[in-house]
Design a protein around this motif. Structure first.
Motif, PDB file in Angstrom:
ATOM      1  N   PRO A 168     123.331 177.648  58.060  1.00 45.79           N
ATOM      2  CA  PRO A 168     122.449 178.821  58.089  1.00 45.79           C
ATOM      3  C   PRO A 168     123.252 180.119  58.211  1.00 45.79           C
ATOM      4  CG  PRO A 168     121.603 177.093  59.520  1.00 45.79           C
ATOM      5  CD  PRO A 168     122.952 176.639  59.063  1.00 45.79           C
ATOM      6  N   ASN A 169     122.810 181.122  57.495  1.00 48.36           N
ATOM      7  CA  ASN A 169     123.435 182.448  57.507  1.00 48.36           C
ATOM      8  C   ASN A 169     124.804 182.487  56.828  1.00 48.36           C
ATOM      9  OD1 ASN A 169     121.220 183.464  58.828  1.00 48.36           O
ATOM     10  ND2 ASN A 169     122.367 184.395  60.503  1.00 48.36           N
ATOM     11  N   ALA A 170     125.102 181.486  56.005  1.00 45.40           N
ATOM     12  CA  ALA A 170     126.362 181.526  55.257  1.00 45.40           C
ATOM     13  C   ALA A 170     126.275 182.499  54.086  1.00 45.40           C
ATOM     14  CB  ALA A 170     126.726 180.130  54.750  1.00 45.40           C
ATOM     15  N   VAL A 240     128.065 169.432  40.489  1.00 40.99           N
ATOM     16  CA  VAL A 240     129.011 170.241  41.254  1.00 40.99           C
ATOM     17  C   VAL A 240     128.358 170.643  42.570  1.00 40.99           C
ATOM     18  CG1 VAL A 240     130.424 172.339  41.267  1.00 40.99           C
ATOM     19  CG2 VAL A 240     129.951 171.162  39.097  1.00 40.99           C
ATOM     20  N   LEU A 241     129.110 170.539  43.661  1.00 35.99           N
ATOM     21  CA  LEU A 241     128.644 170.988  44.964  1.00 35.99           C
ATOM     22  C   LEU A 241     129.472 172.192  45.392  1.00 35.99           C
ATOM     23  CD1 LEU A 241     128.099 167.613  46.862  1.00 35.99           C
ATOM     24  CD2 LEU A 241     126.368 169.131  45.901  1.00 35.99           C
ATOM     25  N   LEU A 242     128.800 173.297  45.594  1.00 30.93           N
ATOM     26  CA  LEU A 242     129.471 174.528  45.989  1.00 30.93           C
ATOM     27  C   LEU A 242     129.241 174.738  47.479  1.00 30.93           C
ATOM     28  CD1 LEU A 242     129.346 177.831  43.943  1.00 30.93           C
ATOM     29  CD2 LEU A 242     129.355 177.828  46.429  1.00 30.93           C
ATOM     30  N   HIS A 243     130.328 174.598  48.262  1.00 34.59           N
ATOM     31  CA  HIS A 243     130.254 174.779  49.716  1.00 34.59           C
ATOM     32  C   HIS A 243     130.462 176.257  50.023  1.00 34.59           C
ATOM     33  CE1 HIS A 243     131.045 170.374  50.705  1.00 34.59           C
ATOM     34  NE2 HIS A 243     131.357 170.458  49.428  1.00 34.59           N
ATOM     35  N   LEU A 244     129.486 176.895  50.612  1.00 34.25           N
ATOM     36  CA  LEU A 244     129.629 178.300  50.982  1.00 34.25           C
ATOM     37  C   LEU A 244     129.957 178.381  52.468  1.00 34.25           C
ATOM     38  CD1 LEU A 244     129.434 181.023  49.545  1.00 34.25           C
ATOM     39  CD2 LEU A 244     127.131 181.262  50.476  1.00 34.25           C
ATOM     40  N   ILE A 245     131.113 178.974  52.771  1.00 31.43           N
ATOM     41  CA  ILE A 245     131.615 179.048  54.141  1.00 31.43           C
ATOM     42  C   ILE A 245     131.657 180.508  54.576  1.00 31.43           C
ATOM     43  CG2 ILE A 245     133.505 178.444  55.694  1.00 31.43           C
ATOM     44  CD1 ILE A 245     132.274 176.009  54.374  1.00 31.43           C
ATOM     45  N   ASP A 246     131.157 180.779  55.768  1.00 29.17           N
ATOM     46  CA  ASP A 246     131.212 182.124  56.336  1.00 29.17           C
ATOM     47  C   ASP A 246     132.624 182.375  56.847  1.00 29.17           C
ATOM     48  OD1 ASP A 246     130.959 184.502  57.677  1.00 29.17           O
ATOM     49  OD2 ASP A 246     129.232 183.902  58.883  1.00 29.17           O
ATOM     50  N   ALA A 247     133.376 183.230  56.141  1.00 28.41           N
ATOM     51  CA  ALA A 247     134.773 183.493  56.515  1.00 28.41           C
ATOM     52  C   ALA A 247     134.884 184.514  57.634  1.00 28.41           C
ATOM     53  CB  ALA A 247     135.548 183.979  55.290  1.00 28.41           C
ATOM     54  N   SER A 248     133.792 185.147  58.026  1.00 31.37           N
ATOM     55  CA  SER A 248     133.860 186.220  59.025  1.00 31.37           C
ATOM     56  C   SER A 248     133.858 185.700  60.453  1.00 31.37           C
ATOM     57  CB  SER A 248     132.692 187.190  58.831  1.00 31.37           C
ATOM     58  OG  SER A 248     131.452 186.566  59.140  1.00 31.37           O
ATOM     59  N   TYR A 258     133.058 173.742  57.596  1.00 30.68           N
ATOM     60  CA  TYR A 258     133.275 172.887  56.417  1.00 30.68           C
ATOM     61  C   TYR A 258     133.222 171.407  56.807  1.00 30.68           C
ATOM     62  CZ  TYR A 258     135.768 170.224  52.916  1.00 30.68           C
ATOM     63  OH  TYR A 258     136.123 169.252  52.013  1.00 30.68           O
ATOM     64  N   ARG A 259     133.812 171.066  57.942  1.00 31.32           N
ATOM     65  CA  ARG A 259     133.809 169.657  58.377  1.00 31.32           C
ATOM     66  C   ARG A 259     132.385 169.184  58.665  1.00 31.32           C
ATOM     67  NH1 ARG A 259     138.238 171.582  61.789  1.00 31.32           N
ATOM     68  NH2 ARG A 259     140.228 171.140  60.750  1.00 31.32           N
ATOM     69  N   VAL A 260     131.551 170.056  59.213  1.00 30.27           N
ATOM     70  CA  VAL A 260     130.150 169.697  59.452  1.00 30.27           C
ATOM     71  C   VAL A 260     129.462 169.378  58.126  1.00 30.27           C
ATOM     72  CG1 VAL A 260     127.892 170.574  60.170  1.00 30.27           C
ATOM     73  CG2 VAL A 260     129.890 170.939  61.620  1.00 30.27           C
TER      74      VAL A 260
END
Length: 342
Positions: A168-170, A240-248, A258-260
């Motif tokens: 959530p909120n990524a 294709v699976l696009l993993h969106l990660i919050d880098a902030s 990402y591990r979750v």
């Protein structure tokens, strides 16, 4: 909520009409001669895939579907009218299961693909069918056969090329709105997205692709925690699976996020780990260059391809579009148009 992706419903095909016992009046013919007609066949129940439907919302208001019965035969060799079929239109990607056994009966992935959910009963035979040289005045007719009936379960798995996943909120909804003409609800609180959203990403020189954004996943999603577990099935067909990660976020939180995601995908369906994965670091406008370089190096150690973007400012979006386009071309060249994952 307007989006429904699972329902249970009952189908009942029409019963066949009864055969008729009748005799015509004709001189020198014993008892007039048999002229009872056959009964009409009962109507069938069909499911038809419709590319214009996106939800099973109609099943919320109607759960019983019946076809018409066949009419009985009549004298003068008149056969009964066949029952009218019942046609149920369902979205592309609908999976039909037997409610009792759970066996998959059909997977409707092509426009206008049709599945016979319940067959109508055969009409009975009139007494004209039983006339012989030794029995020229039969008084025998057969009843119509009952139509099939059963409970079915329908599950919807959206047909998309790219599955957009993240906590959530990524920033998934913002990214979907920037990549396509989709207009999802965007807000700063968790679980803004309550149902899957679809967007179409256009390319200048190749076919477009469909992106599916599902509600944010959290730890334990595969066991029913949060909202995303209800919709994990919608990424089963994606190539294709696009993993969106919050880098902030601070410290090791981006890697932990990402591990979750990887853990929840594996717990739900390990086959998802064999898909093409693309890690996208979002919100890079909120961190400095040194932190970004550090994160890219650390994520590179996972063995997955990593891109960095800011969905808010548009930084890196063109590179992401080009990379998605290249991956989709490769998938299609490998015969990956069948995205069922089976």
């Amino acid at each position: 909520m307007g989006f429904v992706d699972e329902a249970k419903f009952f189908v009942k095909a029409g019963d066949g009409g009864n055969g008729c016992v009748s005799f015509r009046r004709e001189k020198f013919v014993p008892r007039g001669g048999p002229n009872g007609g056959d009964g009409g066949k009962g109507g069938d129940v069909f499911l038809v895939a419709d590319r214009n439907l996106r939800s099973l919302i109609d099943f919320r208001y109607r759960s019983h579907f019946r076809a018409d019965n066949g009419s009985g035969g009549q004298g003068s060799d008149k056969h009964g009218r066949g029952g009218k079929d019942s046609v149920i239109r369902v979205p592309l990607g609908s999976v039909i299961k037997d409610a009792d056994s759970g066996v998959v009966l059909a997977d409707l992935t092509e426009p206008e693909q049709t599945f016979l959910a319940a067959a109508g009963g055969r009409g009975g035979l009139g007494n004209a069918r039983f006339a012989t040289s030794t029995n020229r005045a039969p008084r025998k007719a057969t009843p119509g056969q009952p139509g099939e009936e059963r409970w079915l379960v329908i599950e919807l798995k959206l047909l998309a090329d790219v599955g957009l996943i993240g906590l959530p909120n990524a920033g998934k909804s913002t990214l979907l709105s920037r990549l396509s003409a989709a207009n999802p609800k965007i807000a700063s609180y968790p679980f803004t997205t309550l149902e899957p959203q679809l967007g179409v990403l256009q390319f200048p020189h190749t076919d477009p692709c469909i992106i599916a954004d599902i509600p944010g996943l959290i730890e334990g999603a595969h066991q029913g925690v949060g909202l995303g577990h209800q919709f994990l099935r919608h990424i089963e067909r994606t190539a294709v699976l696009l993993h969106l990660i919050d880098a902030s976020t601070e410290d090791d939180q981006p890697l932990a996020d990402y591990r979750v995601l990887a853990k929840e995908l594996a717990a739900y369906n390990r086959e998802l780990l064999d898909r093409r994965h693309l890690l996208v670091l979002n919100k890079i406008d909120l961190i400095d260059g040194a932190r970004l370089a550090e994160l890219i190096d650390r994520f590179a150690a996972t063995g997955q391809e990593v891109l960095a973007i800011s969905a808010e400012t548009g930084r890196g979006l063109e590179a992401l579009k080009e990379r998605i386009g290249a991956i989709m071309e490769a998938v299609r060249a490998e015969g990956g148009d069948d995205l069922s994952g089976e």
